[in-house]
Write a protein that holds these residues in place. Structure first.
Motif, mmCIF file in Angstrom:
data_model
loop_
_atom_site.group_PDB
_atom_site.id
_atom_site.type_symbol
_atom_site.label_atom_id
_atom_site.label_comp_id
_atom_site.label_asym_id
_atom_site.label_seq_id
_atom_site.Cartn_x
_atom_site.Cartn_y
_atom_site.Cartn_z
ATOM 1 N N SER A 59 0.790 -1.223 0.000
ATOM 2 C CA SER A 59 0.000 0.000 0.000
ATOM 3 C C SER A 59 0.826 1.279 0.000
ATOM 4 C CB SER A 59 -0.960 0.012 1.194
ATOM 5 O OG SER A 59 -0.222 0.079 2.406
ATOM 6 N N MET A 60 2.149 1.183 0.201
ATOM 7 C CA MET A 60 2.985 2.385 0.163
ATOM 8 C C MET A 60 3.892 2.390 -1.077
ATOM 9 S SD MET A 60 2.141 4.343 2.684
ATOM 10 C CE MET A 60 3.494 5.444 3.064
ATOM 11 N N ARG A 61 3.559 1.586 -2.059
ATOM 12 C CA ARG A 61 4.311 1.573 -3.307
ATOM 13 C C ARG A 61 4.135 2.899 -4.026
ATOM 14 N NH1 ARG A 61 3.882 -4.131 -6.587
ATOM 15 N NH2 ARG A 61 5.800 -4.951 -5.741
ATOM 16 N N PRO A 62 5.045 3.313 -4.843
ATOM 17 C CA PRO A 62 6.146 2.558 -5.406
ATOM 18 C C PRO A 62 7.475 2.697 -4.649
ATOM 19 C CG PRO A 62 5.904 4.573 -6.638
ATOM 20 C CD PRO A 62 4.824 4.555 -5.592
ATOM 21 N N PHE A 63 7.541 3.538 -3.644
ATOM 22 C CA PHE A 63 8.837 3.825 -3.029
ATOM 23 C C PHE A 63 9.132 3.025 -1.766
ATOM 24 C CE2 PHE A 63 7.681 7.474 -5.586
ATOM 25 C CZ PHE A 63 8.761 7.491 -6.454
ATOM 26 N N LEU A 64 8.124 2.464 -1.138
ATOM 27 C CA LEU A 64 8.337 1.591 0.020
ATOM 28 C C LEU A 64 7.830 0.212 -0.366
ATOM 29 C CD1 LEU A 64 7.187 3.987 2.877
ATOM 30 C CD2 LEU A 64 9.528 3.455 2.182
ATOM 31 N N GLU A 65 8.659 -0.804 -0.133
ATOM 32 C CA GLU A 65 8.347 -2.142 -0.626
ATOM 33 C C GLU A 65 8.173 -3.166 0.499
ATOM 34 O OE1 GLU A 65 7.598 -3.585 -3.480
ATOM 35 O OE2 GLU A 65 7.732 -1.751 -4.656
ATOM 36 N N ASP A 66 7.330 -4.133 0.219
ATOM 37 C CA ASP A 66 7.042 -5.248 1.103
ATOM 38 C C ASP A 66 8.311 -6.016 1.457
ATOM 39 O OD1 ASP A 66 5.265 -7.269 2.346
ATOM 40 O OD2 ASP A 66 5.870 -8.536 0.667
ATOM 41 N N LYS A 67 8.542 -6.247 2.750
ATOM 42 C CA LYS A 67 9.639 -7.052 3.292
ATOM 43 C C LYS A 67 11.028 -6.492 2.997
ATOM 44 C CE LYS A 67 6.978 -11.297 2.884
ATOM 45 N NZ LYS A 67 6.910 -12.579 2.203
ATOM 46 N N ARG A 68 11.135 -5.354 2.336
ATOM 47 C CA ARG A 68 12.436 -4.780 2.031
ATOM 48 C C ARG A 68 12.748 -3.591 2.938
ATOM 49 N NH1 ARG A 68 13.224 -1.227 -3.244
ATOM 50 N NH2 ARG A 68 12.236 0.221 -1.810
ATOM 51 N N ILE A 172 4.775 -2.965 -16.041
ATOM 52 C CA ILE A 172 5.864 -2.732 -16.990
ATOM 53 C C ILE A 172 7.204 -2.536 -16.284
ATOM 54 C CG2 ILE A 172 6.732 -1.197 -18.811
ATOM 55 C CD1 ILE A 172 3.707 -0.704 -19.499
ATOM 56 N N TRP A 173 7.261 -1.593 -15.333
ATOM 57 C CA TRP A 173 8.525 -1.259 -14.682
ATOM 58 C C TRP A 173 9.131 -2.448 -13.925
ATOM 59 C CZ3 TRP A 173 11.348 3.272 -14.831
ATOM 60 C CH2 TRP A 173 12.436 3.333 -13.967
ATOM 61 N N ILE A 174 8.350 -3.062 -13.026
ATOM 62 C CA ILE A 174 8.885 -4.148 -12.199
ATOM 63 C C ILE A 174 9.377 -5.333 -13.044
ATOM 64 C CG2 ILE A 174 8.321 -5.892 -10.451
ATOM 65 C CD1 ILE A 174 6.618 -3.789 -9.042
ATOM 66 N N PRO A 175 8.622 -5.796 -14.060
ATOM 67 C CA PRO A 175 9.146 -6.925 -14.859
ATOM 68 C C PRO A 175 10.443 -6.600 -15.605
ATOM 69 C CG PRO A 175 6.779 -6.721 -15.185
ATOM 70 C CD PRO A 175 7.216 -5.507 -14.407
ATOM 71 N N ILE A 176 10.630 -5.338 -15.980
ATOM 72 C CA ILE A 176 11.827 -4.972 -16.754
ATOM 73 C C ILE A 176 12.992 -4.580 -15.835
ATOM 74 C CG2 ILE A 176 12.798 -3.317 -18.410
ATOM 75 C CD1 ILE A 176 9.993 -3.224 -19.693
ATOM 76 N N PHE A 177 12.715 -3.675 -14.884
ATOM 77 C CA PHE A 177 13.788 -3.081 -14.072
ATOM 78 C C PHE A 177 13.817 -3.567 -12.619
ATOM 79 C CE2 PHE A 177 12.594 0.129 -17.282
ATOM 80 C CZ PHE A 177 13.788 0.197 -17.981
ATOM 81 N N GLY A 178 12.779 -4.213 -12.165
ATOM 82 C CA GLY A 178 12.697 -4.612 -10.751
ATOM 83 C C GLY A 178 12.094 -3.507 -9.910
ATOM 84 N N ILE A 179 11.967 -3.766 -8.614
ATOM 85 C CA ILE A 179 11.342 -2.772 -7.740
ATOM 86 C C ILE A 179 12.292 -1.600 -7.512
ATOM 87 C CG2 ILE A 179 9.776 -4.374 -6.619
ATOM 88 C CD1 ILE A 179 11.696 -4.612 -4.320
ATOM 89 N N MET A 180 11.692 -0.423 -7.290
ATOM 90 C CA MET A 180 12.502 0.806 -7.096
ATOM 91 C C MET A 180 13.198 0.778 -5.755
ATOM 92 S SD MET A 180 9.948 3.715 -8.440
ATOM 93 C CE MET A 180 10.804 4.821 -9.498
#
Length: 180
Positions: A59-68, A172-180
């Protein structure tokens, strides 16, 4: 231990063991359901401690990621629009979302990765996220820092087109570049 925590936060316990002449660090992750863990965390916050929690959910994407990423939480008496807070939106259901509106005692919250809002009362806000540890960095990105303020101003201004930006990021972004 198998994961039993499927909501927002995960709590880690570190154990150190002495093996022969060298010291090794063994990290054991124990997960608890939010409804069980967060009331205890809130007690610590009310006693004046700060608490660092690993974030769970998207819910805090794209800059805060799950378990990271991790949030540093602290208790405060006054909360303002734009601040990310830990709030109990229904009994034993907690979210870490940004305040988007305050009308008297009524507070409206919205996760950066969400399209809908949640509501609570000012008394239901349990803590503020004073900053975040992102991408396994040891440095805290403070919410009163320049980087966070610029990001927040841009992202909240983009609210009308957030649906399309989040879909682009996820498909698009995540499959190509991964999470931010």
């Amino acid at each position: 231990f198998p994961p039993i925590c499927s909501s927002i936060f995960c709590f880690s316990v570190n154990m150190v063991s002495q093996m022969m002449k060298e010291t090794t660090l063994q990290v054991t992750e124990i997960q608890f359901p939010n409804a069980q863990l967060l009331p205890e965390i809130i007690k610590l916050l009310n006693e004046g401690h700060t608490v660092t929690l690993q974030l769970r959910g998207f819910s805090m994407r794209p800059f805060l990621e799950d378990k990271r990423d991790k949030a540093l939480l602290a208790k405060r008496k006054i909360y303002n629009i734009g601040e990310p807070v830990l709030a109990e939106i229904s009994p034993r259901h907690y979210v870490l979302h940004r305040i988007i509106k305050i009308e008297g005692e009524d507070v409206t919250l919205k996760g950066d990765g969400n399209l809908t809002t949640e509501s609570c009362k000012m008394k239901d806000i349990k803590a503020i996220a004073v900053g975040f540890y992102r991408k396994s960095h040891q440095t805290l990105d403070r919410i009163d820092g320049r980087k966070w303020r610029i990001y927040s101003a841009i992202w909240t201004a983009l609210s009308p087109c957030r649906r399309y930006l989040l879909a682009f990021y996820r498909k698009i972004w995540i499959p190509i570049f991964g999470i931010m």
